[in-house]
Design a protein around this motif. Structure first.
Motif, short mmCIF file in Angstrom:
data_model
loop_
_atom_site.label_atom_id
_atom_site.label_comp_id
_atom_site.label_asym_id
_atom_site.label_seq_id
_atom_site.Cartn_x
_atom_site.Cartn_y
_atom_site.Cartn_z
N TRP A 226 54.36 -43.88 -66.45
CA TRP A 226 54.86 -44.34 -67.20
C TRP A 226 55.62 -43.53 -68.12
CZ3 TRP A 226 54.07 -49.44 -67.98
CH2 TRP A 226 52.98 -50.52 -66.76
N ARG A 427 36.77 -53.84 -66.59
CA ARG A 427 38.14 -54.81 -65.96
C ARG A 427 37.54 -56.24 -66.38
NH1 ARG A 427 36.81 -51.80 -59.88
NH2 ARG A 427 38.12 -50.30 -60.53
N LEU A 477 50.50 -58.02 -62.52
CA LEU A 477 50.25 -56.44 -61.92
C LEU A 477 49.28 -55.92 -62.70
CD1 LEU A 477 54.32 -55.72 -62.01
CD2 LEU A 477 52.44 -56.63 -59.90
N ILE A 478 49.31 -56.15 -64.15
CA ILE A 478 48.07 -55.16 -64.37
C ILE A 478 46.95 -55.79 -64.02
CG2 ILE A 478 46.98 -55.53 -66.95
CD1 ILE A 478 49.63 -55.56 -68.14
N ALA A 481 46.65 -54.89 -61.07
CA ALA A 481 46.08 -52.59 -60.86
C ALA A 481 44.32 -52.71 -61.79
CB ALA A 481 47.42 -52.28 -61.84
N GLY A 485 43.86 -50.44 -58.36
CA GLY A 485 43.77 -48.89 -58.33
C GLY A 485 44.95 -49.02 -59.29
N PRO A 486 45.53 -48.30 -60.75
CA PRO A 486 46.85 -48.84 -61.20
C PRO A 486 47.55 -47.51 -60.86
CG PRO A 486 45.17 -47.23 -62.29
CD PRO A 486 44.51 -47.20 -61.21
N ARG A 487 47.62 -46.91 -60.05
CA ARG A 487 48.30 -45.77 -59.71
C ARG A 487 50.07 -46.36 -59.97
NH1 ARG A 487 50.92 -43.05 -54.95
NH2 ARG A 487 49.99 -44.34 -53.45
N LEU A 489 50.93 -49.50 -60.95
CA LEU A 489 51.26 -50.45 -61.92
C LEU A 489 53.08 -49.64 -62.85
CD1 LEU A 489 51.30 -52.39 -63.30
CD2 LEU A 489 49.49 -50.59 -65.45
#
Length: 624
Positions: A226, A427, A477-478, A481, A485-487, A489
């Motif tokens: 980020w 989640r 998108l969140i 993720a 997975g958030p890689r 994002l």
């Protein structure tokens, strides 16, 4: 300096022989020991010192012990401060830095200054500049000087192409290869520069230019996190000053090593330019058609705007060098570590979010009731007009969406991280919040639709609607993720912003505004000419369909602007060229003499007619 007989006979140093510069006082010897006064451990220390051979560089400068009640004294070596203990040439001790706190002495007058943050974060030092990079930078400077002084259009893309080629050459010379995300950022940045070539409106053009610069910087850095994506989109500016010295060193090395060859190249280029100017002027004076073609293809350069063009050329040169230097030695913004927040307990973390979810659910239940019962029932119960109800809700829902994204970011920072159960809890809670916020986004967009139907479309309204739609994409998108997975994002969010800006420019917002208001006039005979006449040339195709005298009143200012501008092809947008083809040499004449008061109908008032409530406090473009 007083001396006492040593404990055992030793060769005395010569009177003029200096002591060894590396000699230090004996460990354990009291500094207060003087004549006739002995420290407690000096005898033992002296005995140990006799067994240690003296250094080869100074065999006579051995330490002295003491015997009996005598004292030992030796020449004190000059004390060298830690900051001055440098190697010849100003270079300090090489090797890994010492751990633990260190006393900082005054800065060395001959040492190098400490490296900056960006220098420490660069993966490696930039290699000497490649010859192809220098030529690309020179081409960028010349094109910037020749093309950028006439306006904004296709010339931005033309100037950006050699700068991109120079950065690519520098990256290849440094051993970097193109990765998929690098290609995405690079292609996206160049695609955004198509918007100024298509649209005459300044506000989507400005957004496209800023976004193109951010994507180009990301392509040069290749950040993932980020913070890395955010700083990487601005990181090219950190290479400006270093790139200037890098380019100057490259030119100096080539001129000093190959003076003859480069001199031939420069002389040949100068002769070619002179020949083109002389014979081009002769041919232009001999044939009018060739003169027209030559005037269309070549920039109109005058002496008066020379300083401005020189400045633009230097700006293009600096930008090209900064991009190439960043490509050769990118800053590792991903190495800036942000410590995660303190993990909270499940109850402490989940309780506020569950309460927020319940509040969202209650609000959306009311919204569902409104949709089923109809707006007439709500207006009767709340004493609000149709337009007031639509206007009252959109802005609050927009801010609710923005604040919810902030809540999600903080919740992820402080989320419990104990194991599988904690991940499932995070989640479920945040996924529910994202889903409910998506429904809020849909409700806000529906209210904006009612708002536009009642008041008409403006630049502000279409802009905030586009922002609300993009926030909905971020929520999706969140949620993705949370599943996959958030890689990806951070980069996905940045890519969605770039796609949104590109789509916003391609749909021609000014043209869309004009089309909606013209259609609204056909349906309800309500139009605001005073607002529409301030649009750009992109609105001409829609405004040209209005009946007279509305058509002349809406187009007279645009036609006056088109007649007053004589920009070359590379600084003219497609929207402006299309407007010129539609209007031609048209003159509104007498038809535009009485335009005041031609705004008809309710001017964007509530449904049902009337002229009340024409002021929109949320729209600075509202002429009233």
């Amino acid at each position: 300096m007083s001396e006492t007989p040593p404990e055992s006979p030793r060769p005395e140093p010569a009177p003029d022989e200096p002591a060894s510069p590396g000699t230090t006082p004996d460990e354990g010897v009291s500094e207060q020991a003087g004549p006739g006064r002995a420290a407690p451990e000096t005898a033992a220390v002296g005995a140990r010192r006799e067994q240690i051979p003296a250094p080869a560089a100074a065999p006579q400068a051995a330490g002295r012990g003491e015997a009996g009640g005598g004292t030992a004294s030796m020449p004190e070596p000059p004390k060298i401060p830690a900051y001055a203990a440098q190697r010849p040439g100003g270079q300090g001790r090489q090797g890994p830095p010492r751990q633990g706190p260190q006393r900082q002495g005054p800065p060395s007058p001959w040492g190098k200054p400490p490296p900056s943050v960006t220098t420490r974060l660069r993966a490696k030092k930039a290699e000497p500049v490649h010859t192809g990079t220098l030529w690309a930078a020179l081409a960028t400077a010349l094109l910037g000087m020749a093309l950028l002084g006439d306006g904004i259009g296709l010339n931005l893309l033309i100037v950006a192409l050699p700068a991109s080629a120079g950065a690519y050459i520098a990256a290849r010379a440094a051993g970097r290869r193109i990765r998929p995300w690098t290609a995405v950022w690079a292609i996206g940045g160049l695609a955004l520069l198509v918007v100024p070539a298509l649209r005459d409106a300044g506000w989507p053009t400005f957004l496209a230019m800023v976004s193109a610069l951010a994507l180009g910087s990301l392509a040069l850095h290749g950040s993932r996190s980020w913070l890395g994506v955010f700083l990487g989109s601005l990181g090219v500016f950190t290479s400006v000053f270093e790139s200037l010295g890098w380019g100057v060193r490259g030119v100096r090395e080539r001129m000093s090593g190959s003076r003859g060859r480069y001199g031939v190249v420069f002389r040949s280029a100068a002769v070619a330019v002179v020949l083109v100017i002389v014979f081009g002027a002769l041919f232009a004076s001999a044939d009018a058609a060739f003169a027209d073609l030559l005037s269309d293809l070549t920039p109109d350069v005058s002496v008066g705007d020379g300083p401005w063009r020189i400045f633009l050329g230097l700006l293009a040169l600096v930008g090209a060098l900064a991009a190439a230097y960043t490509a050769a030695a990118p800053v590792g913004w991903d190495r800036v570590i942000v410590r995660p927040g303190k993990a909270r307990g499940r109850l402490e973390w989940a309780l506020p979010l569950v309460v927020l979810n319940l509040l969202f659910a209650a609000f959306l239940t009311i919204q569902l009731t409104v949709l089923l019962g109809g707006y007439d029932k709500v207006m009767a119960e709340t004493d609000l007009s149709y337009s007031e109800y639509a206007r009252q809700g959109f802005w609050q829902l927009l801010w609710a969406t923005v604040l919810t994204l902030g809540v999600i970011a903080l919740a992820l920072r402080w989320a419990p991280r104990g194991g599988t159960r904690d991940r499932t809890l995070v989640r479920c809670v945040l996924g529910t919040l994202c889903f409910l916020t998506l429904v809020v986004v849909a409700s806000a967009l529906r209210r904006m639709d009612l708002y536009v139907d009642a008041y008409g479309l403006t630049r502000l309204r279409i802009s905030v609607a586009a922002v609300e739609l993009w926030l909905g994409v971020i929520l999706v998108l969140i949620m993705a993720a949370g599943v996959f997975g958030p890689r990806l994002l951070p980069r996905a969010v940045a890519a969605s912003a770039a796609v949104g800006v590109l789509a916003f420019g391609l749909i021609s917002p000014d043209g869309l505004i004009a089309e909606q208001n013209v259609q609204r006039y056909r349906n309800a005979h309500s139009i605001d000419i005073e607002y529409l006449k301030g649009l750009s040339a992109d609105a001409v195709p829609a405004l040209d369909t209005l009946p007279e005298p509305l058509r002349s009143c809406a187009l007279q200012d645009i036609q006056r602007t088109l007649r007053g501008s004589d920009e070359p092809w590379y600084a003219t947008s497609w929207g402006e060229a299309r407007a010129r083809d539609i209007l031609g040499d048209w003159d509104p004449g007498y038809r535009a003499l009485n335009c005041r008061g031609l705004s008809t109908g309710d001017n964007g008032d509530e449904r049902g007619g009337g002229t009340d409530d024409v002021y929109d406090p949320y729209d600075p473009y509202d002429p009233y």
